[in-house]
Scaffold this motif. Structure first.
Motif, PDB file in Angstrom:
ATOM      1  N   ASP A   1      44.557  18.525  -4.233  1.00  0.00           N
ATOM      2  CA  ASP A   1      46.039  18.259  -3.529  1.00  0.00           C
ATOM      3  C   ASP A   1      46.598  16.995  -4.216  1.00  0.00           C
ATOM      4  O   ASP A   1      47.960  16.969  -4.066  1.00  0.00           O
ATOM      5  N   LYS A   2      45.941  16.248  -4.697  1.00  0.00           N
ATOM      6  CA  LYS A   2      46.349  15.024  -5.354  1.00  0.00           C
ATOM      7  C   LYS A   2      46.403  14.945  -6.907  1.00  0.00           C
ATOM      8  O   LYS A   2      46.826  14.131  -7.425  1.00  0.00           O
ATOM      9  N   GLY A   3      45.660  15.889  -7.515  1.00  0.00           N
ATOM     10  CA  GLY A   3      45.446  15.790  -8.806  1.00  0.00           C
ATOM     11  C   GLY A   3      44.593  14.812  -9.524  1.00  0.00           C
ATOM     12  O   GLY A   3      44.764  14.243 -10.304  1.00  0.00           O
ATOM     13  N   LEU A   4      43.714  14.267  -8.565  1.00  0.00           N
ATOM     14  CA  LEU A   4      42.754  12.992  -8.933  1.00  0.00           C
ATOM     15  C   LEU A   4      41.369  13.404  -8.970  1.00  0.00           C
ATOM     16  O   LEU A   4      40.564  14.118  -8.027  1.00  0.00           O
ATOM     17  N   GLU A   5      40.659  12.888  -9.842  1.00  0.00           N
ATOM     18  CA  GLU A   5      39.352  13.099  -9.968  1.00  0.00           C
ATOM     19  C   GLU A   5      38.500  11.920  -9.680  1.00  0.00           C
ATOM     20  O   GLU A   5      38.714  10.816 -10.435  1.00  0.00           O
ATOM     21  N   TYR A   6      37.644  11.979  -8.701  1.00  0.00           N
ATOM     22  CA  TYR A   6      36.690  10.855  -8.528  1.00  0.00           C
ATOM     23  C   TYR A   6      35.275  11.357  -8.285  1.00  0.00           C
ATOM     24  O   TYR A   6      35.022  12.675  -7.965  1.00  0.00           O
ATOM     25  N   GLN A   7      34.361  10.570  -8.360  1.00  0.00           N
ATOM     26  CA  GLN A   7      32.911  10.927  -8.074  1.00  0.00           C
ATOM     27  C   GLN A   7      32.499  10.483  -6.645  1.00  0.00           C
ATOM     28  O   GLN A   7      33.379   9.617  -5.953  1.00  0.00           O
ATOM     29  N   THR A   8      31.458  10.885  -6.135  1.00  0.00           N
ATOM     30  CA  THR A   8      31.203  10.733  -4.807  1.00  0.00           C
ATOM     31  C   THR A   8      31.045   9.371  -4.473  1.00  0.00           C
ATOM     32  O   THR A   8      31.127   8.964  -3.419  1.00  0.00           O
ATOM     33  N   ASP A   9      30.475   8.458  -5.558  1.00  0.00           N
ATOM     34  CA  ASP A   9      30.241   7.126  -5.272  1.00  0.00           C
ATOM     35  C   ASP A   9      31.356   6.419  -5.133  1.00  0.00           C
ATOM     36  O   ASP A   9      31.453   5.039  -4.959  1.00  0.00           O
ATOM     37  N   GLN A  10      32.727   6.928  -5.104  1.00  0.00           N
ATOM     38  CA  GLN A  10      33.919   6.378  -5.194  1.00  0.00           C
ATOM     39  C   GLN A  10      34.507   6.661  -3.974  1.00  0.00           C
ATOM     40  O   GLN A  10      35.850   6.497  -3.680  1.00  0.00           O
ATOM     41  N   VAL A  11      33.701   7.251  -2.931  1.00  0.00           N
ATOM     42  CA  VAL A  11      34.315   7.758  -1.535  1.00  0.00           C
ATOM     43  C   VAL A  11      33.256   7.294  -0.405  1.00  0.00           C
ATOM     44  O   VAL A  11      32.007   6.885  -0.565  1.00  0.00           O
ATOM     45  N   ILE A  12      34.038   6.581   0.217  1.00  0.00           N
ATOM     46  CA  ILE A  12      33.434   6.033   1.790  1.00  0.00           C
ATOM     47  C   ILE A  12      33.827   6.791   2.884  1.00  0.00           C
ATOM     48  O   ILE A  12      35.193   6.941   3.135  1.00  0.00           O
ATOM     49  N   ILE A  13      33.006   7.192   3.594  1.00  0.00           N
ATOM     50  CA  ILE A  13      33.568   7.796   4.813  1.00  0.00           C
ATOM     51  C   ILE A  13      33.454   6.761   6.190  1.00  0.00           C
ATOM     52  O   ILE A  13      32.501   6.092   6.166  1.00  0.00           O
ATOM     53  N   SER A  14      34.537   6.679   6.718  1.00  0.00           N
ATOM     54  CA  SER A  14      34.664   5.491   7.924  1.00  0.00           C
ATOM     55  C   SER A  14      35.054   6.123   9.116  1.00  0.00           C
ATOM     56  O   SER A  14      35.311   7.431   9.340  1.00  0.00           O
ATOM     57  N   THR A  15      34.980   5.268  10.320  1.00  0.00           N
ATOM     58  CA  THR A  15      35.413   5.810  11.624  1.00  0.00           C
ATOM     59  C   THR A  15      36.839   5.810  11.954  1.00  0.00           C
ATOM     60  O   THR A  15      37.613   4.821  12.410  1.00  0.00           O
ATOM     61  N   GLY A  16      37.551   6.649  11.220  1.00  0.00           N
ATOM     62  CA  GLY A  16      39.163   6.545  11.045  1.00  0.00           C
ATOM     63  C   GLY A  16      39.612   6.159   9.903  1.00  0.00           C
ATOM     64  O   GLY A  16      38.973   5.222   9.291  1.00  0.00           O
ATOM     65  N   ALA A  17      40.838   6.547   9.411  1.00  0.00           N
ATOM     66  CA  ALA A  17      41.433   5.853   8.395  1.00  0.00           C
ATOM     67  C   ALA A  17      41.643   4.231   8.830  1.00  0.00           C
ATOM     68  O   ALA A  17      41.845   3.384   7.849  1.00  0.00           O
ATOM     69  N   LYS A  18      41.822   4.045   9.932  1.00  0.00           N
ATOM     70  CA  LYS A  18      42.179   2.391  10.310  1.00  0.00           C
ATOM     71  C   LYS A  18      41.097   1.634   9.814  1.00  0.00           C
ATOM     72  O   LYS A  18      41.046   0.575   9.348  1.00  0.00           O
ATOM     73  N   GLN A  19      39.919   2.230  10.074  1.00  0.00           N
ATOM     74  CA  GLN A  19      38.516   1.237   9.728  1.00  0.00           C
ATOM     75  C   GLN A  19      38.273   1.349   8.160  1.00  0.00           C
ATOM     76  O   GLN A  19      38.068   0.343   7.429  1.00  0.00           O
ATOM     77  N   SER A  20      38.919   2.569   7.329  1.00  0.00           N
ATOM     78  CA  SER A  20      38.835   2.548   5.884  1.00  0.00           C
ATOM     79  C   SER A  20      39.859   1.384   5.471  1.00  0.00           C
ATOM     80  O   SER A  20      39.344   0.630   4.558  1.00  0.00           O
ATOM     81  N   LEU A  21      40.838   1.205   6.264  1.00  0.00           N
ATOM     82  CA  LEU A  21      42.052   0.390   5.606  1.00  0.00           C
ATOM     83  C   LEU A  21      41.426  -1.185   5.924  1.00  0.00           C
ATOM     84  O   LEU A  21      41.459  -2.209   5.232  1.00  0.00           O
ATOM     85  N   PHE A  22      40.639  -1.401   7.081  1.00  0.00           N
ATOM     86  CA  PHE A  22      40.269  -2.726   7.424  1.00  0.00           C
ATOM     87  C   PHE A  22      39.278  -3.138   6.424  1.00  0.00           C
ATOM     88  O   PHE A  22      39.104  -4.328   6.043  1.00  0.00           O
ATOM     89  N   ASN A  23      38.357  -2.241   6.160  1.00  0.00           N
ATOM     90  CA  ASN A  23      37.261  -2.481   5.078  1.00  0.00           C
ATOM     91  C   ASN A  23      37.635  -2.677   3.708  1.00  0.00           C
ATOM     92  O   ASN A  23      37.332  -3.752   3.161  1.00  0.00           O
ATOM     93  N   ALA A  24      38.819  -1.961   3.542  1.00  0.00           N
ATOM     94  CA  ALA A  24      39.388  -2.254   2.108  1.00  0.00           C
ATOM     95  C   ALA A  24      40.168  -3.643   2.026  1.00  0.00           C
ATOM     96  O   ALA A  24      39.621  -4.269   1.026  1.00  0.00           O
TER      97      ALA A  24
END
Length: 395
Positions: A84-107
């Protein structure tokens, strides 16, 4: 009396959730309320996604997972980002959180030190400044212009940067305006970001709901900007899965790892059943998402045409998401239902109490003089809401 922490005392409650709660309260009292306030698709979660959740329960997949998410879901995120975005990442560059709001908070918690500045284009989603402040940072609010489509220019960005600037938040498609940055606009912003060596939080939760053109991720513009960008996304908007509470962040491994350490001491892993359902959403058919976007597009035409015919209201056509940001300055000072419209908050109150239409005042997004209306409602509800608004404002 209990003395609260200074940090929590400066945080305001979410005004969008507060207005939604008031609309719900009035409904429970028997009032006929049309809700154009909530940022939530009015569609059912796709059946194959529900089924994946059911199967997870039946298989006993109800225990803890890895804090950062199950590997298969991390891999599914990587697949969608590549396609969808033309971006390549590895799984250690991904974190799953309790909603995008928590992902933003954590970042933000992971990158902000006390006194760091975060540039925030205005209007902005209501949680951005509060989360920046909670991290010890200072939101630097840069007002965008309606005539520029409510989009930050490279010149504005350059002028806002100081030695204390740590990051900028870019939200495209945008909540509350529906603005979508073009590739050229993002290229110009990226040049400044790379030159000034700051970070980007790219909130792309609405990226699959873009009408005239596909929304572009700023991280896809080259390796230099990619290594400075944390992309926030999730399943809530694109797959009608708001209550499943699955979001994710993708970016530089050291930032993602830091977010994981924080999450391990706060919420631990995101819901295991919802993670399994999200795999089905990301890797299964995308047809329900496309159908939902087509429905939003039709509703967009109805609401923009209807509201722009009402004297005192003016809105530019949104290019993405499912919000209309309406200029109401032509009504300020007028008397409606025996009361003076002093500002956008007063108009929102009158619309709710007198017309039974719930909206969100623009001041909640840092932009007084506007209302945000969500067209994540049926065509019948939107049409009826327009009639009610017109009747109230023209009587």
């Amino acid at each position: 009396m209990v003395e609260l922490s200074t940090r929590i005392s400066q945080i305001q409650a979410s005004p969008t959730l507060a207005i939604s709660a008031e609309a719900k309260r009035l409904k429970e009292e028997g009032r006929d309320i049309i809700g154009l306030g909530a940022g939530e698709p009015d569609f059912e979660t796709p059946q194959h996604v529900k089924q994946a959740g059911i199967e997870a329960i039946q298989e006993g997949f109800t225990t803890y997972t890895a804090t950062v998410g199950i590997k298969k879901l991390q891999g599914a995120v990587c697949t969608r980002f590549k396609e969808d975005k033309g971006l390549e990442y590895q799984t250690d560059q991904v974190i799953i959180s309790t909603g995008a709001k928590q992902s933003l908070f954590n970042a933000l918690q992971a990158i902000i030190n006390p006194g760091d500045e975060v540039i925030l284009p205005v209007p902005y989603w209501v949680s951005y400044p509060e989360q920046i402040k909670f991290a010890g940072g200072r939101p630097v609010k840069v007002k965008t212009a309606e005539e520029d489509g409510f989009k930050l220019t490279a010149q504005q960005l350059k002028e806002a940067i100081t030695p204390q600037t740590k990051a900028i938040i870019i939200n495209s498609p945008n909540n509350p305006t529906g603005a979508v940055y073009t590739k050229q606009e993002l290229v110009e912003l990226a040049e400044v970001i790379v030159e000034e060596d700051i970070l980007v939080i790219a909130d792309e939760i609405y990226q699959k709901i873009s009408y005239e053109q596909d929304a572009i991720s700023i991280a896809a513009l080259g390796p230099k900007i990619k290594e400075r960008t944390v992309v926030i996304d999730g399943v809530s908007k694109a797959y009608a899965m708001t209550g499943w509470r699955i979001g994710y962040a993708v970016g530089p491994q050291e930032i993602i790892a830091a977010m994981g350490r924080l999450q391990s001491h706060s919420t631990s892993n995101a819901n295991s059943i919802a993670q399994r359902a999200s795999i089905a959403a990301l890797l299964g058919t995308q047809e329900p998402t496309l159908e939902m976007k087509e429905a939003f597009d039709q509703r967009r035409e109805i609401i923009i045409e209807g509201l722009n015919q009402i004297s005192g209201l003016k809105a530019i056509k949104p290019a993405g998401a499912f919000y209309l940001f309406v200029n109401i300055t032509g009504l300020v000072g007028k008397t409606i239902a025996g009361q003076e419209v002093t500002d956008d908050q007063k108009l929102a109150e009158l619309l709710l109490q007198e017309a039974g239409v719930a909206t969100i005042p623009g001041s909640a997004f840092g932009q007084p003089g506007y209302l945000r209306l969500s067209y994540a409602a049926s065509e019948e509800q939107i049409t009826e809401a327009i009639k009610r608004i017109n009747s109230l404002l023209n009587n």
